[in-house]
Every structure is written in structure tokens, then in C-alpha cells.
Enzyme design. Structure first.
Site, short mmCIF file in Angstrom:
data_model
loop_
_atom_site.label_atom_id
_atom_site.label_comp_id
_atom_site.label_asym_id
_atom_site.label_seq_id
_atom_site.Cartn_x
_atom_site.Cartn_y
_atom_site.Cartn_z
N LYS A 32 0.82 -1.22 0.00
CA LYS A 32 0.00 0.00 0.00
C LYS A 32 0.85 1.27 0.00
O LYS A 32 0.62 2.17 -0.79
CB LYS A 32 -0.91 0.05 1.24
N ARG A 107 -9.50 1.10 8.83
CA ARG A 107 -9.20 -0.30 9.12
C ARG A 107 -10.30 -0.97 9.94
O ARG A 107 -10.16 -2.14 10.29
CB ARG A 107 -7.88 -0.40 9.89
N ARG A 146 11.29 -6.79 4.78
CA ARG A 146 11.23 -5.36 5.07
C ARG A 146 11.78 -5.07 6.47
O ARG A 146 12.45 -4.08 6.69
CB ARG A 146 9.77 -4.87 4.96
N ARG A 152 11.43 -1.43 11.55
CA ARG A 152 10.11 -1.52 12.20
C ARG A 152 10.04 -2.78 13.04
O ARG A 152 10.14 -3.89 12.51
CB ARG A 152 9.02 -1.55 11.13
N ARG A 164 -1.00 -9.05 13.25
CA ARG A 164 -1.52 -8.03 12.34
C ARG A 164 -2.43 -8.64 11.27
O ARG A 164 -3.45 -8.05 10.90
CB ARG A 164 -0.37 -7.25 11.69
P1 AMP Z 1 0.93 0.43 8.78
O1 AMP Z 1 2.14 1.26 8.60
O2 AMP Z 1 -0.24 0.92 7.97
O3 AMP Z 1 1.18 -1.03 8.57
O4 AMP Z 1 0.47 0.60 10.31
C1 AMP Z 1 1.32 0.21 11.35
C2 AMP Z 1 0.54 0.11 12.66
O5 AMP Z 1 -0.03 1.38 12.98
C3 AMP Z 1 -0.63 -0.87 12.61
O6 AMP Z 1 -0.24 -2.19 12.85
C4 AMP Z 1 -1.48 -0.29 13.74
O7 AMP Z 1 -0.97 -0.63 15.01
C5 AMP Z 1 -1.31 1.21 13.56
N1 AMP Z 1 -2.32 1.76 12.63
C6 AMP Z 1 -2.10 2.34 11.43
N2 AMP Z 1 -3.25 2.71 10.86
C7 AMP Z 1 -4.24 2.37 11.72
C8 AMP Z 1 -5.66 2.47 11.71
N3 AMP Z 1 -6.33 3.02 10.66
N4 AMP Z 1 -6.35 2.00 12.77
C9 AMP Z 1 -5.71 1.47 13.84
N5 AMP Z 1 -4.39 1.32 13.91
C10 AMP Z 1 -3.65 1.76 12.86
#
Ligand code: AMP
Length: 211
Positions: A32, A107, A146, A152, A164
Site C-alpha cells: 500500500k 481499518r 522489510r 520496524r 496483524r
Molecule cells: P501500517 O504502517 O499501515 O502497517 O500501520 C502500522 C501500525 O499502525 C498498525 O499495525 C497499527 O498498530 C497502527 N495503525 C495504522 N493505521 C491504523 C488504523 N487506521 N487504525 C488502527 N491502527 C492503525
């Protein structure tokens, strides 16, 4: 003076041509962020990644960051109330604009409903939701890869990755039906080179927006 006029006119045109508000959807590791960055450049959109905003706050040690970290470090979603408030202030901070691409939000169903309400109030709407479809076995390898370079922590253990994916199945997957009901949902094959996937994405966007 002339410059000022030009820039005001340009800004107005940008507001009027609020033509493309996209959600890029998919499981963790589906690409994404990478694809959103490519699309953003091509169409001149604002890219909002809730994960990036949380990580920025975490590294700066803000109150929001400290709260978010407790959930992110376990591979859990940050609670809706916190996430929705953050997204709302992000969107308001860059309005008006040429259009935006949301990456990692919504989400949950509650997030999607709140987004719709927020956008109605701003006289805006989501035009398209495009999912990147990638099988779980590819995702786990991609995320572990990654993790070696991203730093991360949520990419570095199989347990956190599985958590996740579980959060996705339980809370995020129902959004497919939510957006299918709104007739906005498209899914493309997310396996292949960056260029191949990007071409598929651009095809979907252009099929709706270049007419
Ligand atoms: P990402 O970089 O999109 O994979 O997000 C990393 C982490 O941030 C996720 O595993 C969640 O813990 C948190 N996070 C990001 N976006 C959201 C969202 N829309 N709702 C809840 N948690 C989020």
C-alpha cells in the site's frame, strides 16, 4: 502582484478539481505505502498514511505517539477513537487540495463510517477503494524482508506479523463488503513488479477518471 493572482487562481482550480479521493486497501505488507507514493506523484494527490503519522509521533515521543506505540508494538490496531481523531485533524490540515490517497485508513467499520460523516461535512467523498490482493505466504516473507531494513519492530517477528494479519481478518476485512455496497470497491493482483502493480492500479483509476 501578478504572481500572487496566479497563485490564488491556481489554488482555486485545485479546490474545484477535487477529483480523486482514493483509499488504497490491503493486508499488511501488500504494498500500500509504496504504491500510494507512486500514485500520489502521478496524480498530484496528498498521501496520508496513518501508520506513518503514528510512527512519526512515536519517534518524537508525543502523547499520541506514546499511546499508539503500546498497540503498534504488539501488532494490534490503535483504538478507533484515537485513530479517528488523528485522521480528522490530518485531513483538515491539508484541505482544500487536489485530492487525497488514504493508506492504512480506514481499518474498521467504525473508522469507515466516521470517515464518511467527516467527508460529508467537508462536502467531499471517497471515489474509489482499490485493494492490493496478495496471498498470506507472500506477505509474511515480504514483511520479514522489510523488517531487516525498515527498523520496524512490528516487521521483525512472526508473532507480530501473524497478529496483524489476524487483526486484518477480524476488523478490516469486513470493509470489503462495506465498500462493495457503496459500489466503490476494486481489487487488483498485488503480486508482481512495482511497475506491473502500478500499471494495474493506474488502469483502474484512469478507467474511472480520464473520461
Ligand atoms: P501500517 O504502517 O499501515 O502497517 O500501520 C502500522 C501500525 O499502525 C498498525 O499495525 C497499527 O498498530 C497502527 N495503525 C495504522 N493505521 C491504523 C488504523 N487506521 N487504525 C488502527 N491502527 C492503525
Amino acid at each position: 502582484h501578478r504572481d500572487l493572482h496566479l497563485s490564488i487562481r491556481r489554488q482555486r482550480q485545485m479546490c474545484i478539481r477535487d477529483r480523486l479521493n482514493v483509499i488504497i486497501f490491503g493486508k499488511p505488507g501488500s504494498g500500500k505505502g509504496t504504491q500510494a507514493a507512486m500514485i500520489k506523484d502521478k496524480y498530484g494527490l496528498i498521501h496520508v498514511s496513518t501508520g506513518d503519522v503514528f510512527r512519526k509521533n512515536t519517534s518524537e515521543g508525543t502523547e499520541l505517539g506514546n499511546i499508539a506505540k503500546q498497540y503498534m508494538s504488539k501488532g494490534e490496531l490503535v483504538p478507533d477513537k484515537i485513530t479517528i481523531a488523528m485522521l480528522e485533524s490530518e485531513i483538515k490540515s491539508f484541505m482544500p487540495c487536489n485530492g487525497f490517497i488514504l493508506d492504512g485508513f480506514p481499518r474498521t467499520i467504525l473508522q469507515a463510517e466516521s470517515l464518511d460523516k467527516l467527508l460529508v461535512n467537508l462536502n467531499l467523498k471517497i471515489d474509489l477503494v482499490i485493494a492490493l490482493d496478495v496471498p498470506n505466504k507472500n506477505l509474511i516473507n515480504r514483511l520479514l524482508e522489510r523488517g531487516k531494513t525498515s527498523g520496524r519492530s512490528d516487521d521483525q517477528s512472526k508473532e507480530k506479523i501473524n497478529k496483524r494479519l489476524e487483526e486484518y481478518d477480524n476488523k478490516t476485512k469486513p470493509l470489503i463488503i462495506f465498500y462493495e455496497n457503496q459500489k466503490k470497491f476494486y481489487s487488483i493482483d498485488g503480486v508482481g513488479s512495482l511497475t506491473d502493480v502500478n500499471n494495474r492500479l493506474v488502469d483502474v483509476i484512469d478507467s474511472k477518471y480520464n473520461d
